[in-house]
Enzyme design. Sequence first.
Site, PDB file in Angstrom:
ATOM      1  N   ASN A  79     -10.163  -0.324   0.723  1.00 46.57           N
ATOM      2  CA  ASN A  79      -8.698  -0.251   0.641  1.00 46.57           C
ATOM      3  C   ASN A  79      -8.273  -0.758  -0.739  1.00 46.57           C
ATOM      4  O   ASN A  79      -8.403  -1.944  -1.039  1.00 46.57           O
ATOM      5  CB  ASN A  79      -8.091  -1.118   1.767  1.00 46.57           C
ATOM      6  CG  ASN A  79      -6.573  -1.066   1.785  1.00 46.57           C
ATOM      7  OD1 ASN A  79      -5.948  -0.614   0.830  1.00 46.57           O
ATOM      8  ND2 ASN A  79      -5.987  -1.558   2.860  1.00 46.57           N
ATOM      9  N   CYS A  89       0.812  -1.225   0.000  1.00 48.96           N
ATOM     10  CA  CYS A  89       0.000   0.000   0.000  1.00 48.96           C
ATOM     11  C   CYS A  89       0.842   1.270   0.000  1.00 48.96           C
ATOM     12  O   CYS A  89       0.325   2.349  -0.262  1.00 48.96           O
ATOM     13  CB  CYS A  89      -0.948   0.003   1.187  1.00 48.96           C
ATOM     14  SG  CYS A  89      -1.952  -1.468   1.250  1.00 48.96           S
ATOM     15  N   HIS A 119      -3.075   6.977   2.882  1.00 49.75           N
ATOM     16  CA  HIS A 119      -3.519   5.703   2.295  1.00 49.75           C
ATOM     17  C   HIS A 119      -4.867   5.338   2.888  1.00 49.75           C
ATOM     18  O   HIS A 119      -5.043   5.296   4.112  1.00 49.75           O
ATOM     19  CB  HIS A 119      -2.479   4.610   2.569  1.00 49.75           C
ATOM     20  CG  HIS A 119      -3.016   3.249   2.324  1.00 49.75           C
ATOM     21  ND1 HIS A 119      -3.687   2.916   1.170  1.00 49.75           N
ATOM     22  CD2 HIS A 119      -3.006   2.120   3.088  1.00 49.75           C
ATOM     23  CE1 HIS A 119      -4.063   1.654   1.221  1.00 49.75           C
ATOM     24  NE2 HIS A 119      -3.673   1.152   2.381  1.00 49.75           N
TER      25      HIS A 119
HETATM   26  N1  ACO Z   1     -17.484  -8.724  10.818  1.00 46.41           N
HETATM   27  C1  ACO Z   1     -17.777  -8.980  12.108  1.00 46.41           C
HETATM   28  N2  ACO Z   1     -16.845  -9.310  13.034  1.00 46.41           N
HETATM   29  C2  ACO Z   1     -15.558  -9.344  12.605  1.00 46.41           C
HETATM   30  C3  ACO Z   1     -15.195  -9.090  11.281  1.00 46.41           C
HETATM   31  C4  ACO Z   1     -16.208  -8.768  10.373  1.00 46.41           C
HETATM   32  N3  ACO Z   1     -15.965  -8.500   9.080  1.00 46.41           N
HETATM   33  N4  ACO Z   1     -13.849  -9.200  11.180  1.00 46.41           N
HETATM   34  C5  ACO Z   1     -13.393  -9.523  12.400  1.00 46.41           C
HETATM   35  N5  ACO Z   1     -14.432  -9.631  13.277  1.00 46.41           N
HETATM   36  C6  ACO Z   1     -14.399  -9.954  14.681  1.00 46.41           C
HETATM   37  C7  ACO Z   1     -13.096 -10.553  15.111  1.00 46.41           C
HETATM   38  O1  ACO Z   1     -13.117 -11.942  14.864  1.00 46.41           O
HETATM   39  C8  ACO Z   1     -13.084 -10.230  16.597  1.00 46.41           C
HETATM   40  O2  ACO Z   1     -13.863 -11.201  17.259  1.00 46.41           O
HETATM   41  P1  ACO Z   1     -13.383 -11.794  18.695  1.00 46.41           P
HETATM   42  O3  ACO Z   1     -13.281 -10.585  19.588  1.00 46.41           O
HETATM   43  O4  ACO Z   1     -14.490 -12.715  19.037  1.00 46.41           O
HETATM   44  O5  ACO Z   1     -12.077 -12.442  18.435  1.00 46.41           O
HETATM   45  C9  ACO Z   1     -13.856  -8.917  16.697  1.00 46.41           C
HETATM   46  O6  ACO Z   1     -14.525  -8.745  15.431  1.00 46.41           O
HETATM   47  C10 ACO Z   1     -13.012  -7.686  16.971  1.00 46.41           C
HETATM   48  O7  ACO Z   1     -11.847  -7.724  16.197  1.00 46.41           O
HETATM   49  P2  ACO Z   1     -10.767  -6.586  16.396  1.00 46.41           P
HETATM   50  O8  ACO Z   1      -9.489  -7.098  15.836  1.00 46.41           O
HETATM   51  O9  ACO Z   1     -10.770  -6.056  17.780  1.00 46.41           O
HETATM   52  O10 ACO Z   1     -11.343  -5.409  15.485  1.00 46.41           O
HETATM   53  P3  ACO Z   1     -10.680  -4.025  15.236  1.00 46.41           P
HETATM   54  O11 ACO Z   1     -11.473  -2.966  15.899  1.00 46.41           O
HETATM   55  O12 ACO Z   1      -9.200  -4.045  15.470  1.00 46.41           O
HETATM   56  O13 ACO Z   1     -10.890  -3.857  13.650  1.00 46.41           O
HETATM   57  C11 ACO Z   1      -9.669  -4.129  11.610  1.00 46.41           C
HETATM   58  C12 ACO Z   1     -10.340  -4.834  12.788  1.00 46.41           C
HETATM   59  C13 ACO Z   1     -10.724  -3.337  10.873  1.00 46.41           C
HETATM   60  C14 ACO Z   1      -9.074  -5.190  10.697  1.00 46.41           C
HETATM   61  C15 ACO Z   1      -8.581  -3.170  12.154  1.00 46.41           C
HETATM   62  O14 ACO Z   1      -7.747  -3.856  13.049  1.00 46.41           O
HETATM   63  C16 ACO Z   1      -7.736  -2.602  11.034  1.00 46.41           C
HETATM   64  O15 ACO Z   1      -8.204  -1.835  10.213  1.00 46.41           O
HETATM   65  N6  ACO Z   1      -6.457  -2.925  11.013  1.00 46.41           N
HETATM   66  C17 ACO Z   1      -5.565  -2.448   9.944  1.00 46.41           C
HETATM   67  C18 ACO Z   1      -5.634  -3.419   8.819  1.00 46.41           C
HETATM   68  C19 ACO Z   1      -5.200  -2.833   7.520  1.00 46.41           C
HETATM   69  O16 ACO Z   1      -5.366  -1.672   7.242  1.00 46.41           O
HETATM   70  N7  ACO Z   1      -4.692  -3.712   6.697  1.00 46.41           N
HETATM   71  C20 ACO Z   1      -4.402  -3.361   5.351  1.00 46.41           C
HETATM   72  C21 ACO Z   1      -2.991  -3.225   5.116  1.00 46.41           C
HETATM   73  S1  ACO Z   1      -2.838  -2.862   3.455  1.00 46.41           S
HETATM   74  C22 ACO Z   1      -1.650  -3.795   2.653  1.00 46.41           C
HETATM   75  O17 ACO Z   1      -0.500  -3.537   2.696  1.00 46.41           O
HETATM   76  C23 ACO Z   1      -2.104  -4.951   1.873  1.00 46.41           C
END
Ligand code: ACO
Length: 342
Positions: free
Chosen positions: A296, A128, A266
């Site tokens: 994204n 990214c 980004h």
């Molecule tokens: N729908 C419902 N529940 C979900 C979903 C979904 N789509 N995805 C995960 N959950 C659940 C998880 O399993 C977890 O359940 P648990 O507590 O029973 O284990 C719960 O939701 C909470 O998960 P968290 O990890 O606390 O959620 P968070 O608030 O951190 O949000 C997210 C998750 C959106 C992925 C966030 O951490 C994030 O944006 N991280 C950055 C990721 C990113 O930008 N990656 C791209 C990089 S780009 C590249 O280089 C390719």
Amino acid sequence: MTPAPRTDARTTRLPGSLPVAALGLGSFLPDEVVTNDDLAEKLDTTDEWIRTRTGIHQRHRLAPDDATSDLATRAARAALDDAGMVPGDIAEVLVATTTPDYLVSGVAPIVADNLGIRVPALDVNAACSGFVYGLRQAAGLLATGSGPVLLIGAEAFTRAVDPQDRNVAILFGDGAGAIVLGTDDAGELGPFDLGADGSDPTSLYTPVGGTREPATVDNIDERRNFMTMRGREIYRFAVAHMSASSLAVLASAGLGPDDVDMFVGHQANIRILNAVADKVGIPAERCHTTVHLHGNTSAASIPLALAHARDNDRLAPGDRLLLTAFGAGLTWGSCLLTWGTA
Ligand code: ACO
């Protein structure tokens, strides 16, 4: 309507910058729009969860017969038209992508061929952060006397994530944005702050299909050929590195947040973008966000956001932009770009 040029023309060049202008800008988004409700029909998720955790409302998905090079070529043609240029005016093609058509063989040579030109053509894989890394490569080429550089950010991440994995399938969309850069006093590119920390690529990677673990029937059955990540860890990394890198760029330019007309980060997650803008000291009205519309789109997200800003009269000649990104690798990068069209 094209906004009027700024009247307070900046005459002194910033330290670490080059007289580089955006000669043309273009983008391409596939027709198919996938809403959060569409995803919730097949995955254990909800529109409410996705909106509140990420800010994403919808994303675009490429057509079944298309690959990354097709998106890239359409964005490139739009940028050339915008510049009033023909493919023969381009000296070099750079494609920032992590989702190439093929594991071996780059996207950039295919795009150059689609445009009918035989020029040096190279992919930049910094996930990214790829578009900001690509701007740095383009600046280097132009500094050594190259003619106009066509830089494209293009991704088809919906093909690289497991559609059954709600942790990642909800985040990504497809698209491409392209910019033609040339040596020209009308604009200014730099200074840059780029970085990489490859000590643990497994926090955001595709385990299978490369030389570390070639694809087998068994590991594909285990669905390990799709991208995986440790979301919370990446979130913390993104906020820390994008804000520190943005502040480093401002410090080396001798500027403060009030000197930035528009901040384009980004587009991964609205919570990450808001946290970074807050740490850098840039108010919401000077941030341009498209994550709600595009999801994204990795290396395509910044040029898509720039095209969206321009199409919505939010980008005027003379505007000073602060761009920042993070991605797999892990990588990060920021730079200043003063918008200028020759
Ligand atoms: N729908 C419902 N529940 C979900 C979903 C979904 N789509 N995805 C995960 N959950 C659940 C998880 O399993 C977890 O359940 P648990 O507590 O029973 O284990 C719960 O939701 C909470 O998960 P968290 O990890 O606390 O959620 P968070 O608030 O951190 O949000 C997210 C998750 C959106 C992925 C966030 O951490 C994030 O944006 N991280 C950055 C990721 C990113 O930008 N990656 C791209 C990089 S780009 C590249 O280089 C390719």
